[in-house]
Motif scaffolding. Structure first.
Motif: not given
Length: 145
Positions: A55-75
Motif C-alpha cells: 500500500f502506498l499512501p498517496h493523494g492528489r493535489s486536487d483532493g482533500s488534505a494535500p498537505e497530509a499526503q506522503p506522496v502527492l500527485l500533482s500537475s
C-alpha cells in the motif's frame, strides 16, 4: 541537490514509480510527483493497485488534505505536502525541480532530446549533482557515465 535521470528503456513509468515511492517513504521522507493531467489519473490508479501486498499512501493535489499526503500527485511543482523530493514523471523537465533536495527525472525515448538539454544545463550548475540511470535488458537499473 541531487538529480537522478532515469531513462525508461524497458519498463513504463507505471511500473517504475511505485518502487521510487517506496524508497522515499522508507527513508521517512515525502515525495511530490509531477505529471500532466492525463497521466495523473493513470498513475493515481496504479499506485493503489500496483501490488496486492503493498500500500502506498498517496493523494492528489486536487483532493482533500494535500498537505497530509506522503506522496502527492500533482500537475504543478508546488510541494503542498512539504516534500523535499520531486519526481518528474512525464518526461518534461521543470526548472522548479532545482528547489528540491532530490529530483527523480523520468524520461523515455520520445523525451530524450529534452533530457539531454536538461543534463547539459545542469552541468553548468555547481550545486547540481547529476546521475544517469538506464534499464538493462532485464529491467535492472544500471548507472551510466
Amino acid at each position: 541537490m541531487l538529480v537522478d535521470f532515469y531513462h525508461l528503456a524497458s519498463s513504463p513509468i507505471e511500473r517504475v514509480l511505485p518502487q521510487i515511492c517506496e524508497k522515499v517513504l522508507g527513508s521517512g521522507e515525502r515525495l511530490l510527483v509531477v505529471v500532466e493531467p492525463p497521466l495523473l489519473q493513470q498513475l493515481d490508479g496504479q499506485l493503489w493497485s500496483y501490488a496486492r501486498e503493498a500500500f502506498l499512501p498517496h493523494g492528489r493535489s486536487d483532493g482533500s488534505a494535500p498537505e497530509a499526503q506522503p506522496v502527492l500527485l500533482s500537475s504543478s511543482p508546488d510541494p503542498q505536502n512539504g516534500a523535499a523530493n520531486i519526481a518528474l514523471a512525464d518526461g518534461q523537465w521543470r526548472e522548479e525541480a532545482l528547489g528540491f533536495a532530490r529530483t527523480f527525472y523520468f524520461f523515455d525515448t520520445a523525451h530524450i532530446g529534452e533530457a539531454r538539454a536538461a543534463w547539459r544545463a545542469l552541468q553548468a550548475n555547481e550545486q547540481a549533482e547529476c546521475r544517469y540511470w538506464k534499464q538493462d535488458e532485464r529491467g535492472k537499473w544500471v548507472q551510466g557515465p
